[in-house]
Design a protein around this motif. Structure first.
Motif, PDB file in Angstrom:
ATOM      1  N   ALA A  32       0.879  -1.163   0.077  1.00 43.89           N
ATOM      2  CA  ALA A  32       0.052  -0.051   0.115  1.00 43.89           C
ATOM      3  C   ALA A  32       1.101   1.308  -0.071  1.00 43.89           C
ATOM      4  O   ALA A  32       1.903   1.428   0.740  1.00 43.89           O
ATOM      5  CB  ALA A  32      -0.835   0.112   1.228  1.00 43.89           C
ATOM      6  N   PRO A  36      -2.985   1.274   5.146  1.00 45.71           N
ATOM      7  CA  PRO A  36      -4.321   0.855   4.700  1.00 45.71           C
ATOM      8  C   PRO A  36      -5.345   0.826   6.037  1.00 45.71           C
ATOM      9  O   PRO A  36      -4.884   0.616   7.022  1.00 45.71           O
ATOM     10  CB  PRO A  36      -4.292  -0.319   3.898  1.00 45.71           C
ATOM     11  N   HIS A  40     -10.095  -0.980   3.263  1.00 49.83           N
ATOM     12  CA  HIS A  40      -9.281  -0.955   2.410  1.00 49.83           C
ATOM     13  C   HIS A  40      -8.921  -2.513   2.165  1.00 49.83           C
ATOM     14  O   HIS A  40      -8.710  -3.053   1.052  1.00 49.83           O
ATOM     15  CB  HIS A  40      -8.142  -0.128   2.514  1.00 49.83           C
ATOM     16  N   GLN A  44      -9.940  -4.931  -0.840  1.00 55.89           N
ATOM     17  CA  GLN A  44      -8.691  -5.511  -1.785  1.00 55.89           C
ATOM     18  C   GLN A  44      -8.447  -7.152  -1.645  1.00 55.89           C
ATOM     19  O   GLN A  44      -8.174  -7.746  -2.632  1.00 55.89           O
ATOM     20  CB  GLN A  44      -7.305  -4.652  -1.163  1.00 55.89           C
TER      21      GLN A  44
END
Length: 265
Positions: A32, A36, A40, A44
């Protein structure tokens, strides 16, 4: 006995699946651009938020991940960095390459990287900075693609076609600059050319205004041990690249391969 064997196989499969989830979340945190959030990471990874909470909590407990001072964001922890540092310090390839990389940096006056394959990417395990003020922004641990980087293309060019195809299968080609090769036929032609000349070029394909030459370190058994690159800001690129970068680069790769060969270390 058959029942015990089946139970052991089931336990191994469950453990492998759980470990894969931990590694997937850890990799997302490492990759990242900014620390994050749980949201998130869940988006992801595709894992439910409660699962991500449990994984992140376990990683924090082991010192592999830390929560930001403001809370809600997560970054790599000191224990993981310590483990990585020990790995790099004890790497046979990194140790064997030290003198050749230093000589290459000194003669080219440009940034030099040593990279190894990690899955479907290359990862920098050593970097020697250019003495110039303007140089490439990268760090040890940076991951680059096989198809857009000079080290990646150098690695792919050493493989048999079937092995290359298997490695590239399923990779979603992303265009990083207008020069990035994203068509498979064009990439295959490029890799064939790399194989013929013995080095690869990243012609502003990974990063605008950065030109790189890469070459593979091939062991005596024919296995590719890693790759080395020289990265040059385009405005400073020599008009005699063969003498300035490519010949010293290939010499460095040969020297490293010799150091890695049995009886020479």
């Amino acid at each position: 006995m058959a029942s015990d064997s089946a139970s052991l196989d089931a336990a191994r499969a469950t453990g492998t699946a759980a470990f894969s989830k931990f590694m997937a979340v850890l990799q997302l945190i490492a990759d990242a651009a900014e620390p994050p959030t749980i949201a998130h990471l869940a988006a992801q990874s595709g894992y439910p938020r409660p699962t991500v909470y449990r994984i992140v909590g376990a990683l924090i407990a082991e010192g592999l991940v830390v929560e930001s001072a403001r809370g809600g964001n997560y970054a790599l922890g000191a224990r993981l960095m310590s483990l990585a540092s020990r790995s790099w310090e004890r790497s046979d390839l990194r140790i064997a390459a030290a003198d050749a990389l230093r000589a290459l940096r000194d003669v080219t006056q440009e940034t030099v990287h040593l990279a190894v394959r990690s899955g479907a990417e290359m990862v920098y395990v050593e970097k020697l900075e250019s003495p110039h003020a303007v140089r490439m922004a990268s760090r040890i641990g940076t991951r680059v693609t096989l198809y857009s980087s000079s080290v990646g293309k150098a690695y792919l060019s050493t493989l048999a076609r079937a092995e290359r195809d298997a490695l590239l299968h399923g990779i979603a080609f992303e265009r990083f600059t207008e020069n990035t090769i994203v068509e498979r036929n064009a990439l295959d032609a490029e890799l064939d050319a790399c194989k013929t000349r013995g080095y690869a070029e990243d012609r502003e394909e990974n990063e605008a205004q950065i030109f790189c030459y890469g070459s593979a370190i091939v062991g005596t058994n024919g296995a590719t041990l890693g790759c080395v690159s020289v990265s040059i800001p385009l405005f400073r690129k020599s008009e005699t690249p063969m003498e300035t970068y490519i010949a010293p680069l290939k010499d460095a790769c040969r020297a490293i391969a010799e150091r890695m060969s049995p009886g020479t270390r």
